[in-house]
Design a protein around this motif. Sequence first.
Motif, PDB file in Angstrom:
ATOM      1  N   UNK A  69      -5.751  25.376 -51.494  1.00  0.00           N
ATOM      2  CA  UNK A  69      -5.567  24.042 -52.091  1.00  0.00           C
ATOM      3  C   UNK A  69      -6.757  23.213 -51.666  1.00  0.00           C
ATOM      4  N   UNK A  70      -7.233  22.649 -52.756  1.00  0.00           N
ATOM      5  CA  UNK A  70      -8.705  21.920 -52.916  1.00  0.00           C
ATOM      6  C   UNK A  70      -8.673  20.557 -52.180  1.00  0.00           C
ATOM      7  N   UNK A  71      -9.718  19.915 -52.027  1.00  0.00           N
ATOM      8  CA  UNK A  71      -9.888  18.624 -51.579  1.00  0.00           C
ATOM      9  C   UNK A  71      -9.055  17.939 -52.498  1.00  0.00           C
ATOM     10  N   UNK A  72      -8.679  16.797 -52.027  1.00  0.00           N
ATOM     11  CA  UNK A  72      -7.827  15.596 -52.804  1.00  0.00           C
ATOM     12  C   UNK A  72      -6.198  15.589 -52.752  1.00  0.00           C
ATOM     13  N   UNK A  73      -6.042  16.386 -51.655  1.00  0.00           N
ATOM     14  CA  UNK A  73      -4.469  16.411 -51.735  1.00  0.00           C
ATOM     15  C   UNK A  73      -3.887  15.823 -50.501  1.00  0.00           C
ATOM     16  N   UNK A  74      -2.862  14.982 -50.600  1.00  0.00           N
ATOM     17  CA  UNK A  74      -1.901  14.693 -49.193  1.00  0.00           C
ATOM     18  C   UNK A  74      -1.325  16.024 -48.877  1.00  0.00           C
ATOM     19  N   UNK A  75      -1.002  15.924 -47.532  1.00  0.00           N
ATOM     20  CA  UNK A  75      -0.229  16.999 -46.721  1.00  0.00           C
ATOM     21  C   UNK A  75       0.907  16.787 -46.211  1.00  0.00           C
ATOM     22  N   UNK A  76       2.039  17.051 -46.448  1.00  0.00           N
ATOM     23  CA  UNK A  76       3.248  16.960 -45.526  1.00  0.00           C
ATOM     24  C   UNK A  76       3.385  17.897 -44.663  1.00  0.00           C
ATOM     25  N   UNK A  77       3.209  17.802 -43.472  1.00  0.00           N
ATOM     26  CA  UNK A  77       3.189  18.500 -42.018  1.00  0.00           C
ATOM     27  C   UNK A  77       4.571  18.717 -41.595  1.00  0.00           C
ATOM     28  N   UNK A  78       5.065  20.026 -41.586  1.00  0.00           N
ATOM     29  CA  UNK A  78       6.557  20.305 -41.122  1.00  0.00           C
ATOM     30  C   UNK A  78       6.420  20.921 -39.749  1.00  0.00           C
ATOM     31  N   UNK A  82      11.908  20.306 -37.547  1.00  0.00           N
ATOM     32  CA  UNK A  82      12.293  19.571 -38.683  1.00  0.00           C
ATOM     33  C   UNK A  82      11.458  18.459 -39.052  1.00  0.00           C
ATOM     34  N   UNK A  83      10.742  18.015 -37.949  1.00  0.00           N
ATOM     35  CA  UNK A  83       9.759  16.455 -38.074  1.00  0.00           C
ATOM     36  C   UNK A  83       8.703  16.725 -39.130  1.00  0.00           C
ATOM     37  N   UNK A  84       8.617  15.790 -39.975  1.00  0.00           N
ATOM     38  CA  UNK A  84       7.661  15.691 -41.152  1.00  0.00           C
ATOM     39  C   UNK A  84       6.850  14.480 -40.586  1.00  0.00           C
ATOM     40  N   UNK A  85       5.451  14.627 -41.105  1.00  0.00           N
ATOM     41  CA  UNK A  85       4.456  13.667 -41.170  1.00  0.00           C
ATOM     42  C   UNK A  85       3.625  13.866 -42.449  1.00  0.00           C
ATOM     43  N   UNK A  86       3.325  12.769 -43.148  1.00  0.00           N
ATOM     44  CA  UNK A  86       2.438  12.906 -44.431  1.00  0.00           C
ATOM     45  C   UNK A  86       1.273  12.348 -43.725  1.00  0.00           C
ATOM     46  N   UNK A  87      -0.047  13.372 -44.127  1.00  0.00           N
ATOM     47  CA  UNK A  87      -1.386  13.070 -43.851  1.00  0.00           C
ATOM     48  C   UNK A  87      -1.949  12.771 -45.228  1.00  0.00           C
ATOM     49  N   UNK A  88      -2.751  11.574 -45.345  1.00  0.00           N
ATOM     50  CA  UNK A  88      -3.249  10.994 -46.530  1.00  0.00           C
ATOM     51  C   UNK A  88      -4.401  12.097 -46.812  1.00  0.00           C
ATOM     52  N   UNK A  89      -5.004  12.368 -48.090  1.00  0.00           N
ATOM     53  CA  UNK A  89      -6.129  13.190 -48.354  1.00  0.00           C
ATOM     54  C   UNK A  89      -7.548  12.760 -47.562  1.00  0.00           C
TER      55      UNK A  89
END
Length: 136
Positions: A69-78, A82-89
């Motif tokens: 996965x290259x730079x410039x991606x947002x990541x949903x962490x699971x 079942x808890x999820x958190x989105x981390x911006x690029x």
Amino acid sequence: MLRSLVVAVALAVSACSTAPAGALEVQTATRSESLTAARLAELPQVQVTVKDKQYAGPRLREALLVAGVPAGFDVEVVGADGYKQTIDAATVGRDDVIVALGLPPGEGPLKLVVPGSPGLSVRQVIALRATPATGS
């Protein structure tokens, strides 16, 4: 009743990730890669402190690069629960955002640690889902 709930939660957790225990399932729209804790431990390790706790592990961005996965991606962490958190690029690219290793069962075996933003940290991480950055 409680037993049924425990079984349902266990099935839901196992459905979230096909990675072995203590591994991360890293997913994009076109591929999936499993990173074991041993593989993560081979990456350069960084130490960070959050409140009075020390954490060590590879930078999130480096773990993602190893998984393709290259730079410039947002990541949903699971998390396993079942808890999820989105981390911006931009946060993914920070030097102090790590995948902590060697943690007690209540926190680990893997934990995303985001110093200065405790609400973004996720314990018992089992999956990372990368999508192109939204720019927000």
